[in-house]
Enzyme design. Structure first.
Site, PDB file in Angstrom:
ATOM      1  N   HIS A 231       0.824  -1.227   0.000  1.00  0.00           N
ATOM      2  CA  HIS A 231       0.000   0.000   0.000  1.00  0.00           C
ATOM      3  C   HIS A 231       0.853   1.271   0.000  1.00  0.00           C
ATOM      4  O   HIS A 231       0.381   2.341  -0.355  1.00  0.00           O
ATOM      5  CB  HIS A 231      -1.038  -0.021   1.143  1.00  0.00           C
ATOM      6  CG  HIS A 231      -0.534   0.403   2.481  1.00  0.00           C
ATOM      7  ND1 HIS A 231      -0.245  -0.473   3.496  1.00  0.00           N
ATOM      8  CD2 HIS A 231      -0.286   1.633   2.992  1.00  0.00           C
ATOM      9  CE1 HIS A 231       0.152   0.192   4.565  1.00  0.00           C
ATOM     10  NE2 HIS A 231       0.140   1.478   4.280  1.00  0.00           N
ATOM     11  N   ASP A 276      -0.688  -7.328   1.431  1.00  0.00           N
ATOM     12  CA  ASP A 276      -0.011  -6.022   1.538  1.00  0.00           C
ATOM     13  C   ASP A 276       1.499  -6.242   1.711  1.00  0.00           C
ATOM     14  O   ASP A 276       2.048  -6.100   2.805  1.00  0.00           O
ATOM     15  CB  ASP A 276      -0.601  -5.257   2.743  1.00  0.00           C
ATOM     16  CG  ASP A 276      -0.205  -3.796   2.748  1.00  0.00           C
ATOM     17  OD1 ASP A 276       0.382  -3.338   1.741  1.00  0.00           O
ATOM     18  OD2 ASP A 276      -0.477  -3.118   3.758  1.00  0.00           O
ATOM     19  N   SER A 372       4.143   1.993   8.291  1.00  0.00           N
ATOM     20  CA  SER A 372       3.784   0.960   7.317  1.00  0.00           C
ATOM     21  C   SER A 372       4.987   0.481   6.527  1.00  0.00           C
ATOM     22  O   SER A 372       5.855   1.286   6.166  1.00  0.00           O
ATOM     23  CB  SER A 372       2.760   1.515   6.340  1.00  0.00           C
ATOM     24  OG  SER A 372       1.540   1.672   7.007  1.00  0.00           O
ATOM     25  N   GLY A 373       5.005  -0.824   6.240  1.00  0.00           N
ATOM     26  CA  GLY A 373       6.111  -1.404   5.476  1.00  0.00           C
ATOM     27  C   GLY A 373       7.276  -1.803   6.357  1.00  0.00           C
ATOM     28  O   GLY A 373       8.124  -2.595   5.969  1.00  0.00           O
TER      29      GLY A 373
HETATM   30  C1  4AZ Z   1      -1.243   3.614   8.660  1.00  0.00           C
HETATM   31  O1  4AZ Z   1      -2.087   4.481   8.510  1.00  0.00           O
HETATM   32  C2  4AZ Z   1      -1.319   2.750   9.861  1.00  0.00           C
HETATM   33  N1  4AZ Z   1      -1.927   0.883  14.411  1.00  0.00           N
HETATM   34  C3  4AZ Z   1      -0.363   1.788  10.066  1.00  0.00           C
HETATM   35  C4  4AZ Z   1      -0.413   0.998  11.184  1.00  0.00           C
HETATM   36  C5  4AZ Z   1      -1.431   1.149  12.078  1.00  0.00           C
HETATM   37  C6  4AZ Z   1      -2.409   2.100  11.876  1.00  0.00           C
HETATM   38  C7  4AZ Z   1      -2.335   2.905  10.765  1.00  0.00           C
HETATM   39  C8  4AZ Z   1      -1.474   0.244  13.273  1.00  0.00           C
HETATM   40  O2  4AZ Z   1      -0.331   3.445   7.857  1.00  0.00           O
END
Ligand code: 4AZ
Length: 422
Positions: A231, A276, A372-373
């Site tokens: 993503h 993902d 993320s990632g």
């Molecule tokens: C995000 O928005 C995101 N609490 C990544 C991880 C988490 C929440 C949001 C986990 O990329």
């Protein structure tokens, strides 16, 4: 006559004043020399310095192959763990227990007629003890091997021990996967509620920068490949827009790399966040160092248990819609079973078998936006770290009953091999 007397008395009185302006500097000189000598003696005889050693011995008849560049097999882990446990016990119960700092197995390599075991050991003692210490360390290792000729097929006479520099000691593990620079695990919970990471603590962590700005995390899995989340690249597919930063302070990288190719999972779909996962290929190989190392990929069959301790790291938001930190954050979290995570008051069935949950049902610590990632890592019995999750999604950050959701790396082990050969 008066003049003569003055002269006569003048001479001895001059002699008496001579020592005042000369003896003081001489005295000061002597004190300084004494000070330096005592300082040197104390340094040489009493102040401890760190010494590193490389040790080797042979095992006959059985071939092990753990070059430490990939995750060790269970059989290699079992032998290495047994050697490490017995070595620790031997040194802690020896006459040099006060000088002992640590010891570990680095590699198990095939050798004609068996295997060779490579060790790394660290001690602290004053320089004057250098000769005697080497003899004593070797004697402890020799005794350990004599006691394990049957259980390990160890060949005691093959033991070799060599003092090496600090730089060479670090280099021994540079190419290994999952090794921190300092294998110190500090409990901590304050990422949301994380704390600043130490330099070299998570050397596989990378910052994926889009047009020069931190956007996502990623983990180095070989000299050419990183693993991240699909993503992150959904509307940002051009590899020329991306760079990869390594280091602890996000805008002061030790190294920056160009991206050659991004491979997102074919079945990644945005609304449900399925599959993902993405691979990022670097334009050039990175050279591993004490601050840039790869993480071990888990075996596809590896199972995690509820409540296992894992660590998530990243430069993501400190709380929902909060600021981004400049120093890498780490948070110790717990594996939460999919059943618990899918409960109606939790994530109500949205977590598939290819995902895993980690965090706390009470909230507390969690990944957040822009983590993320990034990696969720698990230490094996020898504190060698494995990449078990990729930060993927969540309902807010560190909210009660809403743990973080991660891509389950074991479920994609074969997909990773099919794309990279790793
Ligand atoms: C995000 O928005 C995101 N609490 C990544 C991880 C988490 C929440 C949001 C986990 O990329």
């Amino acid at each position: 006559m008066r003049y003569y007397r003055k002269l006569r008395f003048g001479v001895p009185s001059q002699r008496r004043s001579w020592p005042v302006c000369t003896v003081i500097p001489i005295l000061l000189g002597v004190v300084a020399i004494l000070g330096v000598t005592i300082g040197l003696l104390v340094h040489f005889l009493a102040v401890g310095k760190i010494y590193h050693y490389q040790g080797d011995f042979l095992i006959s008849g059985v071939t092990y192959n753990d070059s430490c560049e990939n995750a060790p097999s269970q059989i290699s882990t079992d032998l290495s763990k047994d050697i490490e446990t017995k070595m620790l016990d031997r040194f802690q119960n020896s006459s040099i227990y006060k000088e002992y700092i640590n010891s570990q197995v680095i590699k198990l390599l095939p050798h004609p007629n068996g295997s060779s075991v490579q060790l790394q050991l660290t001690f602290k003692f004053p320089p004057a003890k250098r000769g005697i210490m080497k003899t004593e360390i070797k004697a402890v290792l020799l005794q350990m091997l004599k006691d394990n000729t049957v259980s390990w097929n160890a060949v005691p006479s093959s033991i070799k021990l060599m003092e090496i520099s600090k730089a060479n000691a670090e280099m021994l593990t540079n190419k290994c996967c999952g090794r921190q620079l300092f294998n110190s695990i500090r409990a901590g919970n304050r990422i949301v509620n994380g704390k600043n990471a130490q330099m070299g603590a998570w050397p596989w962590q990378a910052s994926m920068q889009w047009q020069g700005k931190h956007h996502c995390g990623a983990s180095l899995i070989s000299s050419r490949w990183l693993l991240s989340a699909a993503h992150c690249f959904a509307n940002k597919t051009n590899s020329e827009d991306w760079t990869v930063n390594f280091g602890t302070v996000v805008n002061k990288p030790y190294m920056t790399g160009k991206v050659q190719n991004i491979i997102s999972h074919e079945n990644f779909s945005s609304p449900g966040v399925h599959d993902d996962i993405a691979l990022v290929q670097l334009a050039k190989e990175v050279s591993f160092s004490k601050y840039i190392r790869r993480i071990c990929l888990p075996d596809a069959k590896m199972k995690l248990s509820e409540n296992d301790s894992v660590v998530v790291t990243g430069w993501g938001a400190l709380y929902m819609n909060g600021p981004l930190p400049s120093v890498l954050q780490e948070a110790f979290v717990k594996i939460i079973g999919n059943e618990v995570c899918n409960a109606p008051n939790a994530l109500s069935g949205l977590v598939t078998d290819n995902m895993l949950c980690a965090g706390f049902m009470s909230g507390n610590a969690d990944a957040c936006q822009n983590d993320s990632g990034g990696p969720l890592v698990y230490p094996d019995s020898r504190k060698i770290w494995h990449l078990v999750g990729i930060v993927s999604w969540g309902d807010g950050c560190a909210k009660k009953n809403k743990p973080g959701v991660y891509t389950r790396v074991t479920a994609y082990r074969d997909w990773i091999t099919s794309k990279t050969g790793l």
